[in-house]
Enzyme design. Structure first.
Site, PDB file in Angstrom:
ATOM      1  CE  LYS A  94       3.370  -2.753   3.874  1.00  0.00           C
ATOM      2  NZ  LYS A  94       4.321  -2.367   4.909  1.00  0.00           N
ATOM      3  CE  LYS A 106      11.542  -5.167   2.151  1.00  0.00           C
ATOM      4  NZ  LYS A 106      10.548  -4.411   2.824  1.00  0.00           N
ATOM      5  CB  THR A 190       4.588   0.921  12.875  1.00  0.00           C
ATOM      6  OG1 THR A 190       4.913   1.646  11.713  1.00  0.00           O
ATOM      7  CG2 THR A 190       3.620  -0.466  11.363  1.00  0.00           C
ATOM      8  CG  ASN A 221       8.734   0.074  16.354  1.00  0.00           C
ATOM      9  OD1 ASN A 221       7.886   0.025  15.355  1.00  0.00           O
ATOM     10  ND2 ASN A 221       9.297   1.290  17.078  1.00  0.00           N
ATOM     11  CB  SER A 362       9.153   6.184   5.780  1.00  0.00           C
ATOM     12  OG  SER A 362       9.755   4.621   6.918  1.00  0.00           O
TER      13      SER A 362
HETATM   14  P1  NAD Z   1      10.596  -6.123  16.505  1.00  0.00           P
HETATM   15  O1  NAD Z   1      11.570  -6.816  16.575  1.00  0.00           O
HETATM   16  O2  NAD Z   1      10.264  -4.625  17.414  1.00  0.00           O
HETATM   17  O3  NAD Z   1       9.820  -7.020  17.148  1.00  0.00           O
HETATM   18  C1  NAD Z   1       9.205  -8.322  17.625  1.00  0.00           C
HETATM   19  C2  NAD Z   1       8.281  -8.555  18.505  1.00  0.00           C
HETATM   20  O4  NAD Z   1       7.733 -10.270  18.764  1.00  0.00           O
HETATM   21  C3  NAD Z   1       9.551  -9.064  19.828  1.00  0.00           C
HETATM   22  O5  NAD Z   1       8.454  -8.184  21.050  1.00  0.00           O
HETATM   23  C4  NAD Z   1       9.129 -10.751  20.134  1.00  0.00           C
HETATM   24  O6  NAD Z   1       9.477 -11.282  21.201  1.00  0.00           O
HETATM   25  C5  NAD Z   1       8.557 -10.773  19.790  1.00  0.00           C
HETATM   26  N1  NAD Z   1       7.898 -12.053  19.203  1.00  0.00           N
HETATM   27  C6  NAD Z   1       8.980 -12.746  17.951  1.00  0.00           C
HETATM   28  N2  NAD Z   1       8.666 -14.117  17.835  1.00  0.00           N
HETATM   29  C7  NAD Z   1       8.041 -14.249  18.578  1.00  0.00           C
HETATM   30  C8  NAD Z   1       6.676 -15.753  18.991  1.00  0.00           C
HETATM   31  N3  NAD Z   1       6.523 -16.734  18.278  1.00  0.00           N
HETATM   32  N4  NAD Z   1       5.491 -15.498  20.239  1.00  0.00           N
HETATM   33  C9  NAD Z   1       5.484 -14.185  20.350  1.00  0.00           C
HETATM   34  N5  NAD Z   1       5.877 -12.712  20.533  1.00  0.00           N
HETATM   35  C10 NAD Z   1       7.313 -13.092  19.974  1.00  0.00           C
HETATM   36  O7  NAD Z   1       9.610  -5.792  14.923  1.00  0.00           O
HETATM   37  P2  NAD Z   1       9.008  -4.724  14.803  1.00  0.00           P
HETATM   38  O8  NAD Z   1       9.279  -3.733  14.297  1.00  0.00           O
HETATM   39  O9  NAD Z   1       8.233  -4.502  16.209  1.00  0.00           O
HETATM   40  O10 NAD Z   1       7.865  -5.732  14.279  1.00  0.00           O
HETATM   41  C11 NAD Z   1       6.843  -6.368  14.631  1.00  0.00           C
HETATM   42  C12 NAD Z   1       5.871  -7.309  12.294  1.00  0.00           C
HETATM   43  O11 NAD Z   1       5.747  -6.032  12.409  1.00  0.00           O
HETATM   44  C13 NAD Z   1       6.557  -7.105  11.977  1.00  0.00           C
HETATM   45  O12 NAD Z   1       6.345  -8.413  11.322  1.00  0.00           O
HETATM   46  C14 NAD Z   1       7.754  -6.362  10.781  1.00  0.00           C
HETATM   47  O13 NAD Z   1       7.640  -7.388   9.741  1.00  0.00           O
HETATM   48  C15 NAD Z   1       6.112  -6.091  10.937  1.00  0.00           C
HETATM   49  N6  NAD Z   1       6.395  -4.151  10.722  1.00  0.00           N
HETATM   50  C16 NAD Z   1       6.998  -3.429  11.333  1.00  0.00           C
HETATM   51  C17 NAD Z   1       7.101  -2.159  10.700  1.00  0.00           C
HETATM   52  C18 NAD Z   1       7.998  -1.257  11.617  1.00  0.00           C
HETATM   53  O14 NAD Z   1       7.956  -0.204  11.572  1.00  0.00           O
HETATM   54  N7  NAD Z   1       8.458  -1.864  12.554  1.00  0.00           N
HETATM   55  C19 NAD Z   1       5.752  -1.250  10.139  1.00  0.00           C
HETATM   56  C20 NAD Z   1       5.922  -2.549   8.931  1.00  0.00           C
HETATM   57  C21 NAD Z   1       5.682  -3.627   9.744  1.00  0.00           C
END
Ligand code: NAD
Length: 428
Positions: A94, A106, A190, A221, A362
């Protein structure tokens, strides 16, 4: 063999597949298939009951040819060394694809943080740093939050490191709270990064974004800021988002055919990304089954929730209208679904390119920490846009040159950069 062992095997298989295509030297492969350095340690924590409890912790440094390792620390009850190895490996690719001068790392602790009190959490965070502080640092390895860890925890960890090293060192850890060494723009990074990547894809595909619609899985997020970016920067329409309802133990899709208002929905969403569906319903939104998001007749699908959601069972539910899948989440598409998407000619922006906006900001955070000078939010987002655009361009060039799937093209760009850095440093 359990599911977590598979994560590392999957990371190795993905690497092997592209290493074959690149005809990579056997010894170079042997080096990159495994992390270069691994730490496994035990952390004693005094609990509120006054008993001592021992936790198992890990820090894995996969590769630092391009720069210091970078990657989050997860607190999770089913954490294993193999999950951490896989995630560290993916961080190497990445950072390389985003062209930021960092390598892959990690960390993890086997613990359910919800079972700890605040003082116990602080004890565990400080204990983690006491075990590993000599092996991390702004020029060695820079941790960050991940599943189960928070900006407050990063604040404690940075403080412990600063005490042990004898000087204030905010750049040792990113994801700190704003005001405590954090960067403006990290919250949006993101989701907005996903939108910058979609915009570039649309330019190449000669698609007018303002005539496009999107459907999003998740409303946390990443999804919230992707929805805001899609409607404000691209002037397109998001017709559905979805979320996991903890009380009902099922997911829902919240849709509006004329286009959702992401700011309104954000105002009725809790910290876990769960939407208040009754309030949405009163505002005229339709409440549908959780899987409906994937069936919508839209131009763009943005999986931004959890892994494995576009799979052998669901890939057939995707409308023929869909031209772009932008992977906001990590690992949302299985290998079986990838094969189908290739056949159908859907343009996939792979996760480690599409969601690289988070790690990019970051990196900006640690740059600002080093300078002890902080940028305005606009400046951060402008630089993020530049980085995402350049990253997209380089992967797209590889995609056109090698006539491979975008995911393979992203791997090729990343592996080539890491191998070149190893050559330039005389490692190989
Ligand atoms: P988060 O916890 O803020 O949000 C997750 C969302 O997914 C929530 O709205 C939750 O209700 C929903 N969700 C969970 N299971 C679900 C399902 N079965 N069906 C529908 N919705 C569902 O997490 P985030 O930070 O937004 O991260 C989301 C993804 O992005 C993850 O895979 C994470 O690894 C990836 N990611 C996040 C970041 C970051 O900066 N936050 C960076 C890179 C990758």
């Amino acid at each position: 063999m359990n599911a977590t062992t598979n994560a590392f095997q999957m990371a190795q298989r993905q690497f092997d597949h592209v290493a074959d295509q690149l005809n990579l030297d056997q010894q170079v492969r042997e080096y990159l298939r495994w992390p270069m350095r691994e730490f496994s340690f035990r952390i004693p924590v005094r609990m509120d009951s006054d008993d001592i409890k021992i936790f198992n912790g890990f820090r894995i440094q996969h590769n630092d040819a391009i720069g210091p390792c970078k990657g989050g620390i997860r607190f999770h009850p089913s954490e294993t060394i193999d999950t951490v190895r896989a995630l560290a490996t993916w961080m190497t690719w990445k950072c390389a694809v985003a062209n930021i001068p960092l390598g892959g790392g990690k960390g993890g602790v086997i613990v359910d943080p919800a079972t700890l009190t605040n003082t116990e959490k602080e004890g565990l965070c400080r204990g983690y740093i006491q075990k590993i502080w000599r092996e991390i640092g702004p020029r060695r390895d820079i941790p960050a939050p991940d599943v189960g860890t928070t900006p407050q925890m990063m604040g404690w960890m940075m403080d412990e490191y600063s005490k042990l090293s004898g000087e204030y060192t905010p750049g040792v850890i990113t994801g700190k709270p704003v005001g405590g060494g954090g960067s403006l723009g990290r919250t949006e990074a993101t989701g907005f990064g996903v939108i910058f990547a979609i915009r570039e894809a649309m330019k190449k595909m000669k698609i007018n974004p303002s005539k496009c619609s999107a459907s999003i899985q998740g409303f946390g997020n990443v999804a919230q800021y992707a929805a805001i970016g899609f409607t404000t920067f691209l002037k397109g329409k998001v017709i559905a988002v979805s979320y996991w309802d903890r009380d009902d133990r099922m997911s829902y899709t919240i849709s509006l055919s004329k286009g959702i208002d992401p700011i309104f929905l954000q105002s009725i969403t809790n910290q876990y990304g769960a939407i208040d569906k009754e309030k949405a319903k009163s505002a005229g939104y339709e409440i549908e089954e959780g899987t409906e998001w994937i069936t919508k007749d839209v131009d763009v699908l943005i999986p931004a929730a959890i892994e494995g959601q576009i799979n052998a069972e669901t890939v057939g539910m995707i409308s023929d209208k869909v031209r772009i899948i932008a992977e906001g989440a990590n690992g949302p598409t299985t290998l079986e679904a990838d094969d189908q998407l290739k056949k159908r000619g859907v343009f996939v922006i792979p996760d480690f390119l599409c969601n690289a906006g988070g790690v990019t900001v970051s990196y900006f955070e640690s740059v600002q920490n080093d300078m002890n000078y902080y940028w305005l939010r606009e400046e951060v987002l402008q630089r993020l846009d530049e980085k995402m655009t350049i990253a997209f361009q380089s992967v797209y060039e590889m995609y056109e040159k090698e006539k491979v799937f975008m995911r393979d093209a992203a791997y090729m760009v990343a592996i080539n950069r890491v191998v070149k850095a190893m050559q330039l440093r005389g490692w190989i």
